[in-house]
Enzyme design. Structure first.
Site, PDB file in Angstrom:
ATOM      1  N   ASP A   1      -9.069   8.368   1.549  1.00  0.00           N
ATOM      2  CA  ASP A   1      -9.069   9.810   1.276  1.00  0.00           C
ATOM      3  C   ASP A   1     -10.397  10.517   1.536  1.00  0.00           C
ATOM      4  O   ASP A   1     -10.816  11.372   0.741  1.00  0.00           O
ATOM      5  CB  ASP A   1      -8.647  10.070  -0.170  1.00  0.00           C
ATOM      6  CG  ASP A   1      -7.261   9.560  -0.483  1.00  0.00           C
ATOM      7  OD1 ASP A   1      -6.539   9.184   0.455  1.00  0.00           O
ATOM      8  OD2 ASP A   1      -6.893   9.533  -1.671  1.00  0.00           O
TER       9      ASP A   1
ATOM     10  N   LYS B   1      -0.360   8.967   2.866  1.00  0.00           N
ATOM     11  CA  LYS B   1       0.117   8.503   1.564  1.00  0.00           C
ATOM     12  C   LYS B   1       0.397   9.696   0.652  1.00  0.00           C
ATOM     13  O   LYS B   1      -0.379  10.649   0.621  1.00  0.00           O
ATOM     14  CB  LYS B   1      -0.882   7.549   0.910  1.00  0.00           C
ATOM     15  CG  LYS B   1      -2.202   8.145   0.453  1.00  0.00           C
ATOM     16  CD  LYS B   1      -3.103   7.033  -0.071  1.00  0.00           C
ATOM     17  CE  LYS B   1      -4.402   7.563  -0.670  1.00  0.00           C
ATOM     18  NZ  LYS B   1      -4.205   8.243  -1.962  1.00  0.00           N
TER      19      LYS B   1
ATOM     20  N   CYS C   1      -7.709   6.936  -6.595  1.00  0.00           N
ATOM     21  CA  CYS C   1      -6.983   6.397  -5.446  1.00  0.00           C
ATOM     22  C   CYS C   1      -7.540   5.066  -4.949  1.00  0.00           C
ATOM     23  O   CYS C   1      -6.775   4.205  -4.501  1.00  0.00           O
ATOM     24  CB  CYS C   1      -6.958   7.421  -4.321  1.00  0.00           C
ATOM     25  SG  CYS C   1      -6.010   8.910  -4.728  1.00  0.00           S
TER      26      CYS C   1
END
Length: 241
Positions: free
Chosen positions: A38, A147, A180
Site C-alpha cells: 500500500d 486488494k 495492512c
C-alpha cells in the site's frame, strides 16, 4: 530455514543468509519476493486519505526512500517484487455496505461520510488517492495486485500468483505496519509462507507503541525481523553482474 524448493535442483538455486531476529534466515532468491504493501498516495502523500483522516504521515517520506533502496537491491539480485494496492471500485461495491464491518471501521469510508465533498475520491481505483507514490513505480517484471481489505490475501490473486512462481518466502515493506502489513504477514504465516519484516521500511498509523507491538508479534510469533541495511547486504552478496 527457508520455504519448499518445489523439487528444483538445489545446485541451480541461489541462496543468501539474511541477518534477522530471532535468528538469521536463509532466502533462496528464486523463491522469495519483496511484498510492497500500500505505498499509495492515500497512505504516504499530503492530501491523501490518511492525511485527511488526521493521521501523522511525517514518517512516510523516509520510508519511501528506504523501500526504493530495498527494491533496487532486490531487482539487481533477480528477486521478484510485488506491489499491493488497497482500495475499491469507483462505486465502492467492493467496500461493502452497512452490513459489512468494513463499512463501519474503514477510516476512508468514515472520512467520506463525514466530509461529503470527498465522496468518490478516497481509495477509488483509477484515482490519485489509489495510485502508487511517484517515488515507487513498478518496473518491468514487477507484479501488481489489487486488494479490497487489510490483508492482501483476502479476495485477491496474491496467493495464486505467488504459488505459481514457486514463491515461499516473503519480505514485507510498506504502510501501515500495524494494519495492512501485519494483517497480510499473519495470513501469510497461516498459509505456510516464511515471512520477514524489514522494520525500518515500514510506517505505522497511530502512536509509536503500535509499531513496536507489531515488531514484537512478528519476531515472537509470525516470522523474522530485519533491516534495510542487512537486507541490502545480503543482496549484494549474490547480486547479478
Amino acid at each position: 530455514m527457508t520455504g519448499n524448493l518445489s523439487g528444483e535442483n538445489p545446485a541451480e538455486s541461489v541462496s543468501t543468509t539474511l541477518a534477522a531476529r530471532p535468528e538469521d534466515i536463509a532466502l533462496d532468491v528464486a523463491h522469495t519476493a519483496v511484498v510492497v504493501i500500500d505505498m499509495q498516495n492515500a497512505y504516504a502523500s499530503p492530501g491523501g486519505y490518511v492525511d485527511l483522516a488526521g493521521f501523522d504521515i511525517a514518517g512516510a517520506a523516509g520510508v519511501i526512500g528506504r523501500i526504493a533502496t530495498v527494491l533496487e537491491s532486490a531487482r539487481t539480485a533477480g528477486m521478484q517484487v510485488v506491489f499491493l494496492q488497497n482500495g475499491w471500485d469507483p462505486d465502492y461495491v467492493e467496500a461493502g455496505g452497512p452490513q459489512s464491518p468494513n463499512w463501519h471501521k474503514s477510516n476512508a469510508l468514515k472520512t467520506m461520510r463525514a466530509r461529503p465533498e470527498l465522496e468518490g475520491k478516497l481509495l477509488a481505483r483509477g484515482g490519485w488517492d489509489y495510485a502508487l507514490v511517484d517515488g515507487l513505480k513498478p518496473q518491468p517484471g514487477d507484479i501488481q495486485v489489487h486488494k479490497p481489505r487489510y490483508s492482501a490475501f483476502f479476495h485477491s490473486q496474491l496467493d495464486s500468483v505467488l504459488r505459481a512462481r514457486g514463491i515461499r518466502n516473503l519480505v514485507f515493506v510498506g504502510i501501515a505496519t500495524n494494519v495492512c502489513v501485519e494483517s497480510t504477514l499473519r495470513d501469510g504465516f497461516h498459509l505456510e509462507y516464511f515471512c520477514v519484516l524489514l522494520e525500518d521500511a515500514t510506517h505505522h498509523l497511530g502512536p509509536e507503541f503500535v509499531q513496536a507491538a507489531t515488531v514484537y508479534n512478528v519476531e515472537k510469533f509470525f516470522g523474522w525481523v530485519s533491516t534495510v541495511e542487512d537486507f541490502c547486504a545480503s543482496m549484494r552478496a549474490i547480486a547479478k553482474p
